[in-house]
Design a protein around this motif. Structure first.
Motif: not given
Length: 390
Positions: A167, A160, A183-185, A187-188, A224, A177, A227, A180-181
């Motif tokens: 990013t 992360a 990074t969101l993965t 985080a989840i 996960c 994008t 994403l 970002g996806l």
């Protein structure tokens, strides 16, 4: 019952990673690519085990209670470890291999520790649960869960942090994008890993643990997987989108040149470079060929042009539209003359340099195509008597 989301994600991850690994060739397989493919293979196998009844088949086939659970957890650890290795290999120079060796040693130590703790727990299965029966069974089972959860959390934090850094430095929307996806993965995934601390507390209290993922873990696993696939394929979809937009623009330009090309081809069929039609997939090549054919037709048409602008040209054009209409009128007048005059006995119709076709400064293929398209549209709107065949 098989989970279709997890099963499809597993197949796509395994297929995409295998294709990327072998498509690059031996010399193109950088450490980052190898670690990323290893992650995809581990995570794809992990999702496949979560998706169906494979875990139960492994336990019944081997007669070892909890073996599939340990194997699944090891795949999860391997996935997180390879992600961290990929991030480190991209962050540091290739010559600095010490960080990679430390990460690899940490992964091996974590897997070995988890295996030893799992064996010390003396697991047996009872009603869909793993029960620790060893002397230090509950403590060993809790330690096993703690090693897995802690290791995955550390790896996801590394990922992360690195993706956030990338990013901020990304120079394209598609790359931002994708990062970002991912990074969101991560985080989840951290939330998913944190949910595993509940297993640690449950193992300490009762020495029991579910043999399958609980509903919350399944939901987080689906998120996960979706994403991650979205982030991994964003650049591919962006590239495909750009190719589709280029094809659409080329095809529209090709169609817009139709009136001018048909008028020239009716008078001079020899300008056609090929009698066959280009397939729709070759729109850019078909456009390039049509521009060449139009240029050839205009060169032949020079002998039929007159030095004076024909009536209706409106004098010296002041704007681009007026210039295109004036040039279209000259072309239409020359086409009418070409149908009734033999070019060899038409010496009076041969033009001096001042009557060359009106060609503004053209800055490339795109500008030339746009200019010819304006002439073609102007030619299409001329009266039939002046425009000739269309």
């Amino acid at each position: 019952m098989t989970d279709p989301v997890l099963a499809c994600a597993a197949v796509l991850l395994l297929g995409l990673s295998t294709y990327r690994f072998f498509a690059r060739g031996r010399r193109g397989r950088t450490p980052a690519l190898r670690h990323t493919c290893c992650f995809a293979w581990c995570f794809g196998a992990f999702l496949e085990l979560m998706a169906g009844q494979t875990r139960a088949d492994i336990d019944h086939g081997t007669g070892l209670a909890g073996l599939s659970g340990m194997f699944t957890d090891h795949l999860k650890m391997g996935s997180a470890g390879f992600l961290a290795l990929a991030a480190v290999s991209l962050r540091r120079p290739a010559a600095d291999a010490r960080a990679l060796r430390l990460r690899q040693a940490g992964t091996a130590l974590a897997v070995l520790s988890a295996t030893v703790l799992f064996l010390l727990a003396g697991i047996r299965e009872d009603g869909g649960q793993m029960v620790a029966t060893g002397a230090f069974g509950p403590v060993a089972l809790a330690g096993y869960d703690l090693v897995i959860t802690g290791y995955v959390t550390c790896c996801l934090v590394t990922l992360a942090r690195q993706t956030l850094h990338w990013t901020r430095q990304a120079d394209t929307t598609a790359l931002r994008t994708a990062l970002g996806l991912i990074t969101l993965t991560a985080a989840i995934g951290l939330l998913w890993a944190a949910w595993g601390f509940d297993d640690v507390l449950g193992a300490l209290r009762s020495g029991r643990q579910l043999t399958t993922e609980d509903p919350v873990s399944l939901v987080l696993g689906r998120l996960c997987a979706v994403l991650l696939l979205a982030g991994a394929t964003t650049l591919l979809w962006a590239r495909a989108g750009r190719a589709a937009r280029r094809w659409r623009a080329a095809y529209r330009s090709y169609r817009s040149l139709g009136p001018l090309w048909r008028a020239l081809h009716a008078a001079f069929p020899q300008i056609a470079l090929s009698s066959g039609r280009m397939p729709p997939a070759d729109a850019e090549l078909a456009l390039y060929r049509r521009v060449i054919e139009i240029r050839d037709g205009l060169l032949i048409l020079r002998r039929y042009r007159t030095a004076e602008a024909p009536a209706g040209a409106g004098g010296a054009p002041r704007g681009t539209d007026a210039a295109a209409r004036a040039e279209a009128t000259r072309i239409a007048d020359a086409l009418l003359r070409a149908r009734v005059r033999d070019p060899d006995d038409g010496a009076p119709g041969t033009v001096p340099p001042a009557a060359e076709p009106h060609l503004p400064h053209i800055g490339g293929m795109e500008a030339e195509t746009r200019w010819l398209g304006q002439i073609a549209q102007a030619l299409r709107t001329l009266p039939p008597r002046a425009a000739g065949p269309r």
